[in-house]
Design a protein around this motif. Structure first.
Motif, PDB file in Angstrom:
ATOM      1  N   SER A 100      -8.813  -2.905  -1.887  1.00  0.00           N
ATOM      2  CA  SER A 100      -8.299  -3.221  -3.213  1.00  0.00           C
ATOM      3  C   SER A 100      -8.500  -2.015  -4.112  1.00  0.00           C
ATOM      4  CB  SER A 100      -9.038  -4.425  -3.795  1.00  0.00           C
ATOM      5  OG  SER A 100      -8.646  -4.630  -5.136  1.00  0.00           O
ATOM      6  N   ARG A 101      -7.451  -1.685  -4.860  1.00  0.00           N
ATOM      7  CA  ARG A 101      -7.577  -0.619  -5.854  1.00  0.00           C
ATOM      8  C   ARG A 101      -8.250  -1.158  -7.101  1.00  0.00           C
ATOM      9  NH1 ARG A 101      -1.680   1.537  -6.496  1.00  0.00           N
ATOM     10  NH2 ARG A 101      -1.345  -0.671  -6.305  1.00  0.00           N
ATOM     11  N   GLY A 102      -8.214  -2.469  -7.264  1.00  0.00           N
ATOM     12  CA  GLY A 102      -8.895  -3.086  -8.385  1.00  0.00           C
ATOM     13  C   GLY A 102      -8.180  -2.942  -9.708  1.00  0.00           C
ATOM     14  N   TYR A 103      -6.999  -3.534  -9.812  1.00  0.00           N
ATOM     15  CA  TYR A 103      -6.323  -3.546 -11.099  1.00  0.00           C
ATOM     16  C   TYR A 103      -7.248  -4.166 -12.143  1.00  0.00           C
ATOM     17  CZ  TYR A 103      -1.871  -2.613  -8.808  1.00  0.00           C
ATOM     18  OH  TYR A 103      -0.857  -2.059  -8.089  1.00  0.00           O
ATOM     19  N   LYS A 130     -13.591  -2.163  -1.992  1.00  0.00           N
ATOM     20  CA  LYS A 130     -13.150  -1.497  -3.216  1.00  0.00           C
ATOM     21  C   LYS A 130     -12.890  -0.022  -2.903  1.00  0.00           C
ATOM     22  CE  LYS A 130     -12.797  -0.893  -7.713  1.00  0.00           C
ATOM     23  NZ  LYS A 130     -11.798  -1.320  -8.550  1.00  0.00           N
ATOM     24  N   VAL A 131     -11.638   0.377  -2.988  1.00  0.00           N
ATOM     25  CA  VAL A 131     -11.250   1.748  -2.695  1.00  0.00           C
ATOM     26  C   VAL A 131     -11.690   2.652  -3.837  1.00  0.00           C
ATOM     27  CG1 VAL A 131      -9.289   3.276  -2.260  1.00  0.00           C
ATOM     28  CG2 VAL A 131      -9.280   0.960  -1.346  1.00  0.00           C
ATOM     29  N   GLN A 135     -10.060   8.058  -2.811  1.00  0.00           N
ATOM     30  CA  GLN A 135      -9.493   7.598  -1.548  1.00  0.00           C
ATOM     31  C   GLN A 135      -8.052   7.115  -1.692  1.00  0.00           C
ATOM     32  OE1 GLN A 135     -12.744   4.759  -0.804  1.00  0.00           O
ATOM     33  NE2 GLN A 135     -12.891   5.698   1.222  1.00  0.00           N
ATOM     34  N   VAL A 136      -7.614   6.878  -2.920  1.00  0.00           N
ATOM     35  CA  VAL A 136      -6.251   6.402  -3.135  1.00  0.00           C
ATOM     36  C   VAL A 136      -5.296   7.572  -2.921  1.00  0.00           C
ATOM     37  CG1 VAL A 136      -4.623   5.422  -4.801  1.00  0.00           C
ATOM     38  CG2 VAL A 136      -7.002   4.661  -4.781  1.00  0.00           C
ATOM     39  N   PRO A 137      -4.355   7.432  -1.986  1.00  0.00           N
ATOM     40  CA  PRO A 137      -3.418   8.533  -1.754  1.00  0.00           C
ATOM     41  C   PRO A 137      -2.570   8.794  -2.990  1.00  0.00           C
ATOM     42  CG  PRO A 137      -2.950   6.671  -0.294  1.00  0.00           C
ATOM     43  CD  PRO A 137      -4.095   6.290  -1.166  1.00  0.00           C
ATOM     44  N   LYS A 138      -2.191  10.049  -3.172  1.00  0.00           N
ATOM     45  CA  LYS A 138      -1.312  10.372  -4.292  1.00  0.00           C
ATOM     46  C   LYS A 138      -0.034   9.573  -4.105  1.00  0.00           C
ATOM     47  CE  LYS A 138      -3.162  14.914  -5.058  1.00  0.00           C
ATOM     48  NZ  LYS A 138      -2.963  16.340  -5.047  1.00  0.00           N
ATOM     49  N   LYS A 139       0.433   9.007  -5.196  1.00  0.00           N
ATOM     50  CA  LYS A 139       1.633   8.177  -5.089  1.00  0.00           C
ATOM     51  C   LYS A 139       2.839   9.049  -4.775  1.00  0.00           C
ATOM     52  CE  LYS A 139       0.672   4.038  -7.510  1.00  0.00           C
ATOM     53  NZ  LYS A 139       1.288   2.944  -8.162  1.00  0.00           N
ATOM     54  N   ALA A 140       3.504   8.683  -3.713  1.00  0.00           N
ATOM     55  CA  ALA A 140       4.747   9.345  -3.349  1.00  0.00           C
ATOM     56  C   ALA A 140       5.870   8.390  -3.694  1.00  0.00           C
ATOM     57  CB  ALA A 140       4.765   9.661  -1.870  1.00  0.00           C
ATOM     58  N   LYS A 141       6.980   8.941  -4.088  1.00  0.00           N
ATOM     59  CA  LYS A 141       8.124   8.093  -4.405  1.00  0.00           C
ATOM     60  C   LYS A 141       8.585   7.411  -3.123  1.00  0.00           C
ATOM     61  CE  LYS A 141      12.739   8.135  -6.304  1.00  0.00           C
ATOM     62  NZ  LYS A 141      13.858   8.946  -6.768  1.00  0.00           N
TER      63      LYS A 141
END
Length: 148
Positions: A100-103, A130-131, A135-141
């Protein structure tokens, strides 16, 4: 990868679940108000399956390296949490492990997190990892072409 490591330590199998939203496409060519490049159901399903394979490939490789049995399930649905629970029940899972990114704040209030929906819907125990921010990858389109 932490889930694969846990499975290795306890001798568990992994069922990786990928759920894509229904018929989404980021490219439209509007003329007369009608989309000209909307994929057919088959094209969209093929694109989703391709995206799922790409997403799961590092996990599959990690499982193979750790000698962990790995299977996968791919679904197209707007009820992500429901299909995660469904896949766990269908495959006889003893635990749902999910990241979970945890919004937080308004985003969680209006959208609700998938993890919280799984927690509410599942009779199977749920472990939420809890990520960490790094660790969250850069958002790619995300682009799903109708002509894949």
């Amino acid at each position: 990868m932490e889930g694969i490591e846990l499975a290795k330590k306890i001798g568990a199998e992994v069922v990786c679940v990928y759920v894509a939203k229904e018929n989404q496409n980021s490219e439209f060519e509007f003329s007369d108000g009608k989309p000209q490049s909307w994929p057919t159901a088959k094209e969209y399903e093929e694109a989703v399956n391709h995206a799922a394979e790409q997403f799961m490939q590092p996990l599959r490789e990690s499982a193979e390296a750790g000698n962990v049995k790995f299977t996968s399930e791919t679904f197209i649905s707007n009820t992500t949490a429901g299909y995660i629970v469904y896949a766990a029940e269908k495959n006889g899972c003893d635990l749902i492990y999910m990241a979970s990114r945890g919004y937080t704040g308004w985003e969680n209030f209006f959208m609700g997190g998938v993890a919280s929906k799984v927690l509410a819907a599942s009779q199977i125990p749920v472990l939420v990892y809890k990520v960490k921010k790094e660790q969250v990858p850069k958002k790619a389109k995300t682009y799903i072409s109708p002509r894949i």
